[in-house]
Design a protein around this motif. Structure first.
Motif, PDB file in Angstrom:
ATOM      1  N   ASP B  51       0.812  -1.211   0.000  1.00 35.18           N
ATOM      2  CA  ASP B  51       0.000   0.000   0.000  1.00 35.18           C
ATOM      3  C   ASP B  51       0.848   1.263   0.000  1.00 35.18           C
ATOM      4  O   ASP B  51       0.515   2.249  -0.657  1.00 35.18           O
ATOM      5  N   LEU B  52       1.962   1.212   0.739  1.00 29.81           N
ATOM      6  CA  LEU B  52       2.844   2.379   0.756  1.00 29.81           C
ATOM      7  C   LEU B  52       3.432   2.656  -0.626  1.00 29.81           C
ATOM      8  O   LEU B  52       3.688   3.807  -0.984  1.00 29.81           O
ATOM      9  N   GLY B  53       3.641   1.602  -1.393  1.00 28.90           N
ATOM     10  CA  GLY B  53       4.284   1.769  -2.692  1.00 28.90           C
ATOM     11  C   GLY B  53       3.378   2.307  -3.787  1.00 28.90           C
ATOM     12  O   GLY B  53       3.849   2.797  -4.809  1.00 28.90           O
ATOM     13  N   ILE B  54       2.070   2.223  -3.584  1.00 24.67           N
ATOM     14  CA  ILE B  54       1.152   2.463  -4.703  1.00 24.67           C
ATOM     15  C   ILE B  54       0.336   3.743  -4.515  1.00 24.67           C
ATOM     16  O   ILE B  54      -0.620   3.999  -5.247  1.00 24.67           O
ATOM     17  N   VAL B  55       0.746   4.588  -3.577  1.00 21.37           N
ATOM     18  CA  VAL B  55      -0.037   5.793  -3.251  1.00 21.37           C
ATOM     19  C   VAL B  55      -0.160   6.731  -4.454  1.00 21.37           C
ATOM     20  O   VAL B  55      -1.266   7.141  -4.839  1.00 21.37           O
ATOM     21  N   GLU B  56       0.964   7.071  -5.081  1.00 18.30           N
ATOM     22  CA  GLU B  56       0.925   8.046  -6.194  1.00 18.30           C
ATOM     23  C   GLU B  56       0.164   7.467  -7.390  1.00 18.30           C
ATOM     24  O   GLU B  56      -0.591   8.177  -8.056  1.00 18.30           O
ATOM     25  N   LEU B  57       0.389   6.192  -7.665  1.00  7.12           N
ATOM     26  CA  LEU B  57      -0.316   5.550  -8.782  1.00  7.12           C
ATOM     27  C   LEU B  57      -1.828   5.661  -8.575  1.00  7.12           C
ATOM     28  O   LEU B  57      -2.584   5.981  -9.499  1.00  7.12           O
ATOM     29  N   THR B  58      -2.260   5.442  -7.355  1.00 12.92           N
ATOM     30  CA  THR B  58      -3.700   5.469  -7.069  1.00 12.92           C
ATOM     31  C   THR B  58      -4.270   6.878  -7.196  1.00 12.92           C
ATOM     32  O   THR B  58      -5.349   7.080  -7.777  1.00 12.92           O
ATOM     33  N   ILE B  59      -3.541   7.836  -6.644  1.00  9.07           N
ATOM     34  CA  ILE B  59      -4.014   9.231  -6.766  1.00  9.07           C
ATOM     35  C   ILE B  59      -4.100   9.622  -8.241  1.00  9.07           C
ATOM     36  O   ILE B  59      -5.102  10.190  -8.694  1.00  9.07           O
ATOM     37  N   ALA B  60      -3.055   9.288  -8.982  1.00  5.01           N
ATOM     38  CA  ALA B  60      -3.044   9.644 -10.408  1.00  5.01           C
ATOM     39  C   ALA B  60      -4.207   8.978 -11.141  1.00  5.01           C
ATOM     40  O   ALA B  60      -4.849   9.592 -12.005  1.00  5.01           O
ATOM     41  N   TYR B  61      -4.486   7.712 -10.799  1.00  2.67           N
ATOM     42  CA  TYR B  61      -5.606   7.024 -11.473  1.00  2.67           C
ATOM     43  C   TYR B  61      -6.907   7.797 -11.269  1.00  2.67           C
ATOM     44  O   TYR B  61      -7.625   8.094 -12.225  1.00  2.67           O
ATOM     45  N   HIS B  62      -7.193   8.103 -10.022  1.00  2.00           N
ATOM     46  CA  HIS B  62      -8.490   8.739  -9.756  1.00  2.00           C
ATOM     47  C   HIS B  62      -8.518  10.191 -10.232  1.00  2.00           C
ATOM     48  O   HIS B  62      -9.588  10.747 -10.430  1.00  2.00           O
ATOM     49  N   TYR B  63      -7.353  10.775 -10.428  1.00  2.00           N
ATOM     50  CA  TYR B  63      -7.296  12.127 -10.983  1.00  2.00           C
ATOM     51  C   TYR B  63      -7.572  12.111 -12.492  1.00  2.00           C
ATOM     52  O   TYR B  63      -8.317  12.935 -13.011  1.00  2.00           O
ATOM     53  N   VAL B  64      -7.025  11.109 -13.163  1.00  2.00           N
ATOM     54  CA  VAL B  64      -7.103  11.083 -14.635  1.00  2.00           C
ATOM     55  C   VAL B  64      -8.373  10.371 -15.131  1.00  2.00           C
ATOM     56  O   VAL B  64      -9.027  10.827 -16.059  1.00  2.00           O
ATOM     57  N   PHE B  65      -8.703   9.256 -14.519  1.00  2.00           N
ATOM     58  CA  PHE B  65      -9.850   8.470 -14.996  1.00  2.00           C
ATOM     59  C   PHE B  65     -11.115   8.848 -14.231  1.00  2.00           C
ATOM     60  O   PHE B  65     -11.053   9.569 -13.230  1.00  2.00           O
ATOM     61  N   ASN B  66     -12.228   8.335 -14.711  1.00  2.00           N
ATOM     62  CA  ASN B  66     -13.509   8.674 -14.110  1.00  2.00           C
ATOM     63  C   ASN B  66     -14.222   7.438 -13.577  1.00  2.00           C
ATOM     64  O   ASN B  66     -15.151   6.924 -14.187  1.00  2.00           O
ATOM     65  N   ALA B  67     -13.740   6.972 -12.428  1.00  2.00           N
ATOM     66  CA  ALA B  67     -14.406   5.861 -11.764  1.00  2.00           C
ATOM     67  C   ALA B  67     -15.684   6.391 -11.110  1.00  2.00           C
ATOM     68  O   ALA B  67     -15.746   7.573 -10.783  1.00  2.00           O
ATOM     69  N   PRO B  68     -16.696   5.584 -10.912  1.00  2.00           N
ATOM     70  CA  PRO B  68     -16.723   4.153 -11.194  1.00  2.00           C
ATOM     71  C   PRO B  68     -17.183   3.796 -12.606  1.00  2.00           C
ATOM     72  O   PRO B  68     -17.311   2.613 -12.899  1.00  2.00           O
ATOM     73  N   GLY B  69     -17.431   4.813 -13.466  1.00  2.00           N
ATOM     74  CA  GLY B  69     -17.768   4.506 -14.860  1.00  2.00           C
ATOM     75  C   GLY B  69     -16.599   3.797 -15.527  1.00  2.00           C
ATOM     76  O   GLY B  69     -16.737   2.697 -16.064  1.00  2.00           O
ATOM     77  N   ASP B  70     -15.430   4.447 -15.489  1.00  2.00           N
ATOM     78  CA  ASP B  70     -14.203   3.742 -15.878  1.00  2.00           C
ATOM     79  C   ASP B  70     -13.909   2.718 -14.790  1.00  2.00           C
ATOM     80  O   ASP B  70     -14.153   2.972 -13.610  1.00  2.00           O
ATOM     81  N   LYS B  71     -13.368   1.597 -15.180  1.00  2.00           N
ATOM     82  CA  LYS B  71     -13.248   0.491 -14.224  1.00  2.00           C
ATOM     83  C   LYS B  71     -11.798   0.056 -14.044  1.00  2.00           C
ATOM     84  O   LYS B  71     -11.065  -0.105 -15.008  1.00  2.00           O
ATOM     85  N   ILE B  72     -11.442  -0.137 -12.784  1.00  2.00           N
ATOM     86  CA  ILE B  72     -10.093  -0.600 -12.467  1.00  2.00           C
ATOM     87  C   ILE B  72     -10.192  -1.879 -11.644  1.00  2.00           C
ATOM     88  O   ILE B  72     -10.982  -1.968 -10.709  1.00  2.00           O
ATOM     89  N   VAL B  73      -9.418  -2.887 -12.027  1.00  2.00           N
ATOM     90  CA  VAL B  73      -9.389  -4.147 -11.286  1.00  2.00           C
ATOM     91  C   VAL B  73      -8.028  -4.254 -10.607  1.00  2.00           C
ATOM     92  O   VAL B  73      -6.990  -4.268 -11.269  1.00  2.00           O
ATOM     93  N   TRP B  74      -8.041  -4.291  -9.292  1.00  2.00           N
ATOM     94  CA  TRP B  74      -6.807  -4.364  -8.506  1.00  2.00           C
ATOM     95  C   TRP B  74      -6.478  -5.826  -8.248  1.00  2.00           C
ATOM     96  O   TRP B  74      -7.202  -6.504  -7.534  1.00  2.00           O
ATOM     97  N   ASP B  75      -5.385  -6.297  -8.775  1.00  2.00           N
ATOM     98  CA  ASP B  75      -4.994  -7.684  -8.525  1.00  2.00           C
ATOM     99  C   ASP B  75      -4.739  -7.908  -7.032  1.00  2.00           C
ATOM    100  O   ASP B  75      -4.084  -7.092  -6.378  1.00  2.00           O
ATOM    101  N   VAL B  76      -5.244  -9.012  -6.526  1.00  2.00           N
ATOM    102  CA  VAL B  76      -5.156  -9.376  -5.093  1.00  2.00           C
ATOM    103  C   VAL B  76      -5.924  -8.395  -4.209  1.00  2.00           C
ATOM    104  O   VAL B  76      -6.469  -8.764  -3.186  1.00  2.00           O
ATOM    105  N   SER B  77      -5.896  -7.158  -4.568  1.00  2.00           N
ATOM    106  CA  SER B  77      -6.578  -6.037  -3.881  1.00  2.00           C
ATOM    107  C   SER B  77      -6.103  -5.842  -2.451  1.00  2.00           C
ATOM    108  O   SER B  77      -6.813  -5.265  -1.631  1.00  2.00           O
ATOM    109  N   HIS B  78      -4.875  -6.260  -2.180  1.00  2.00           N
ATOM    110  CA  HIS B  78      -4.292  -6.010  -0.857  1.00  2.00           C
ATOM    111  C   HIS B  78      -3.552  -4.670  -0.835  1.00  2.00           C
ATOM    112  O   HIS B  78      -2.957  -4.310   0.164  1.00  2.00           O
TER     113      HIS B  78
END
Lengths: 586, 586
Positions: B51-78
């Motif tokens: 979780d510590l490693g993926i903070v910026e990636l996650t912020i960038a995703y939600h900044y650029v894409f439009n969830a929940p219309g756009d869909k992201i599948v998190w592997d393992v989701s841990h």
């Protein structure tokens, strides 16, 4: 009687006899092997294309390496007719009376040159890597090879195998037998990668094997005996893992196989003159009904349907369907995990996925059936072919899918007794949203005496015959067997419809009105339908007896009648067992 | 009470609130998220490094894409704590009283921004591809993304997913979150391939993603918010499949996690001052006994042993063992199919393989347990951890491994009641050659009241208490529960040792001498031990009642006590149920 006493093959009792032949003599042997494959397959059926393509590779292997000290693992092992002929088993091709004496897959019980009973794809690299690790730890020096077809490479375990083989510290050769086919045409990104390599004589810049650290080598003509001998001599004594990518021609030597590869991967008996089948296909089968039912639903306007299949459209009569409804068909390659997880994704996003799965191969997808489908309770529909007791190779038994699916939460596991019932169940399943549904397609002969159930809705045991003393619950394929026994016993007969949803109201009623309750199922007993019924009724005084198969692997040396007899799955045995129970009760 | 009312995160109720922030404000949010992850994990435990490693990636995703219309599948989701905080669930990190109100994995029942309950690795690409296929068929335009760690890429399904994703006709982005770790350090050829790409800023000549036909792009610093936003903006509107390879730092922001990644993948509660655990590990556990028993066997001279593990040595206390016995330890990566098939190969070639498997992940290897091990009847030994009823996430329930293994031919499935019995069973298993043996390591508290069995040989039910009326068969973990009930009922108590080999002589004896037979097991009832006993005794007048879990997924919102109570797995309930049965019988 030996039909070819003049063949050189008669002199080859083991690979030692091959090693003394000249190149020309070995080429003659190659011709003999091809002739024998075609001749025997025409008579009794078998794998054709894969074996015709691998003749030279096999001869070269046994010429260069020293089996059985050196060890070769044949992936799927459906391409081992040449291997069998060169390791003392040619008689089973030369002599029609001996056709049944050698099994279709490798089997250590048959020959010291075979190390495993294998019939599923993609396992060879892992098995060979395990053998290499044991050799390293125990201080051996034998050479280890895995031979895997490009089709088997689409299965995830092949890739897990490559990942671990890449860091093996000693000798390990992985032969990629690239004939450009799974059973159907290969699909996905992997064929793209292999084609680039073939097109560049192995020199393409993006090489996935080199990327993983393998020493990679390419053989442009794997049907050249000289080229294969040279390639094997080159890699024989390596001290590290090598990927040897070999381009071969599936079906080589039989024109109709080259013209239509998929239909000649495995063949039923055929006429040598014109390649026509000796026994015409039956007009109506459970698989044909399944495909037809899906097609009709699309024609009626259910546009969200997708039939998903793992590289065996022919086995499900999907060939016509995929031409007619290309947008509604997806082949994921030999990759059952992918098929089930992808179906979950498809359904989640609003589609209706219908999986066409073969019972024995579906074993690869257990985790996806649980974690991706059942846990998320997605209304995936799965049609299971080949599920039930059959006189198959032990590598392909289909008696475990019911155990693995029907004991999971949320899955409804249905077993129709007639084609009409099958159709009604499919039509219900592709409309409902309650959860995932598996339907076991009949593998024993069905007739239309039974259910013409329309508008299947929920599990309510159907009474088909009124009798007394005993009530028989006949699941799926066992309907006719149960009917025969019920008539003889004047017992009642019920169709329970589902392997895992009990109609407890009905069972309680039966427990009050009968002395003995019988369950029949076309499945292994352990973890099956009968144990659920027995367990549910175990705290009531009624006696229960369940008929099904013992927990064991059966093989081609046993006929279906023998297997059924050994498991008391004949009407006569059931009648006797029930009479005994009834008299013990009185 | 909210511990950080001043945090910007308090204003983010959905990604829309993120989109209006400046870059500096988003960086501030990143810092807040990291602080909250560490603070909550210190208090209650959880996944840390991923979780510590993926903070910026996650912020960038939600900044650029439009969830929940756009869909992201998190592997393992841990690694979805940042995702959860940005999608309306930050309260479960800000307020200690709400720590338990959000689950550790994605869950569509919790949020419309989550599409699946996911806790197993390697499924995300297949799920995302299925969603893309449905979008294509139904005419949608949403963007689909899968985010998968490099560790999850060692699982075969990830590769099956890549193979099919490569030929997707529309938008599909696969983010490889490359932090150079599985749970333990990555193994095999894949890390080699990824390292070459990282070392060349994505330019290495042998690119396995390009080989499969992907549009491949590389981000050198995946912890740069600017770089991630730019990368996502670049791929957002592509009309084809893209692999976006992102280099991130697992554990970023917490020094001890950087110093020891494996130990900080998932953490128990710890002290923030010095990273020391709040609750010291118990001295003796079933897993420690297992490792110790194998080490002792090697010390005694059994040189052919190999402990095989699929990327979770820490979960089995194997970290010391792998240092001390490097030749006798193999980690195959997150690849259970490989672990089991490789074990089969290792045993075939003369070694003795001991698999250390986690019940829930072992589901991926069902086919290998059948086709490679059981069919070939190879004496592989498998120690199953985490098997049984526990107050786990529904994604990680461990009640199906017994069903899948114990219903296969040839497998012996043992369940020890004490540590001494566990040790005796392991020592027997690694010597015997009869066939494969699985041993279910206890997950409920065991004490040493029970068996000190030495020299375990074969299944002979052990009588532990003499009573009358009822006989209780307590399998494995349920021994203490059975003892308590037996004492209260003055019933007899037996230890059946095995989940799938019935001592039929003993059962016949019990049927003659008792009115009621009770089975207890720490497992789902369907396909379990109790159903086998009930079915075996169903044609005799004795009554049988089996206690175990209903066929359903349980989740973290239920305590173990609640789950047991709901399934009548308390001594009081068992006693009452048995008394009722006894009186019905009289």
């Amino acid at each position: 009687m030996n039909q070819h006493p003049e063949y050189l093959l008669n002199k080859i009792k083991s690979p030692a006899d091959l090693k003394v032949l000249s190149l020309d003599e070995m080429k003659q042997v190659a011709g003999e092997i091809r002739h024998l494959i075609i001749e025997k397959d025409a008579a009794v059926g078998g794998h054709l294309g894969p074996d015709l393509g691998i003749v030279e590779l096999t001869i070269a292997y046994h010429y260069v390496f020293n089996a059985p000290g050196d060890k070769i693992v044949w992936d799927v092992s459906h391409q081992t007719y040449p291997h069998k002929m060169l390791t003392g088993r040619a008689y089973a091709w030369l002599d029609p009376e001996a056709y049944g004496k050698v099994t279709p897959y490798t089997d250590p019980e048959e020959s010291p040159y075979d190390y495993y009973a294998i019939g599923h794809t993609s396992t060879s690299i892992a098995l060979a890597t395990g053998m290499a690790k044991a050799r390293d730890l125990l201080g051996g020096s034998e050479k280890i090879m895995a031979v895997i077809g490009d089709g088997s490479l689409t299965g995830g375990l092949a890739y897990e195998g490559l990942n671990n083989a890449a860091t093996e510290k000693g000798n390990l050769v992985i032969v990629i037998n690239d004939n450009q086919w799974s059973i159907d045409k290969n699909v996905g990104g992997l064929p793209v990668a292999l084609k680039k390599l073939r097109d560049t004589n192995g020199e393409a810049s993006d090489n996935l094997f080199k990327a993983m650290g393998f020493d990679y080598r390419y053989v442009a003509d794997g049907n050249s005996l000289e080229a294969m001998i040279a390639a094997f001599q080159d890699v024989k004594d390596v001290d590290h893992p090598v990927v040897l990518h070999v381009n071969t021609l599936k079906g080589k030597g039989y024109e109709p196989a080259l013209a239509n590869e998929e239909a000649h991967h495995w063949v039923s008996p055929f006429n040598l003159e014109d390649d026509s089948p000796k026994h015409p296909a039956p007009a109506l089968t459970p698989k044909k009904v399944a495909v037809q039912t899906i097609a009709e639903a699309i024609d009626r306007g259910q546009e969200n349907l997708l039939a998903i299949n793992a590289a065996i459209p022919g086995a499900f009569n999907l060939d016509g369907f995929k031409e007619q409804y290309p947008d509604h068909y997806l082949d994921v390659g030999i990759a059952e995990q992918e098929s089930v997880a992808l179906a979950a994704g498809f359904v989640k996003a609003g589609g209706r996925a219908i999986l066409f799965e073969n019972s024995t191969f579906l074993q690869r997808a257990f985790d996806q059936l649980s974690h991706d489908v059942a846990l998320n309770n997605l209304p995936v529909v799965m049609l299971v072919g080949g599920g039930g007791i059959q006189a198959n190779s032990k590598t392909h038994v289909g008696v475990f899918d019911q155990v693995m699916i029907s004991n999971l939460p949320n899955w409804q596991y249905l077993a129709p007794t007639t084609l009409a019932e099958e159709k009604a169940m499919i039509n219900w399943a592709i409309q409902q949203k309650a959860g995932p549904v598996a339907i076991k397609l009949p593998v024993w002969p069905v007739d239309e005496k039974g259910s013409t159930l329309e508008g299947y809705q929920h599990i309510h045991y159907q009474k088909w015959r009124a009798g007394q003393g005993a009530a028989i619950l006949s699941l799926g394929d066992t309907f006719n067997l149960g009917l025969k026994a019920a008539e003889e016993l004047n017992a009642s007969l019920y169709n329970p419809l589902s392997a895992n949803t009990l109609d407890t109201d009905c069972l309680d009623h039966l427990a009050r009105h009968y002395s003995v309750i019988i369950t029949l199922e076309n499945n292994v007993l352990d973890g099956g339908f009968g144990q659920k019924v027995a367990s549910y009724l175990a705290d009531q005084p009624v006696l229960v007896k369940s008929f099904g198969e013992k927990r064991e692997y059966t093989d081609v040396d046993q006929s279906l009648a023998e297997i059924l007899n050994r498991n008391h799955l004949t009407a006569e045995q059931i009648v006797n067992d029930v009479k005994q129970l009834l008299s013990s009760k009185n």
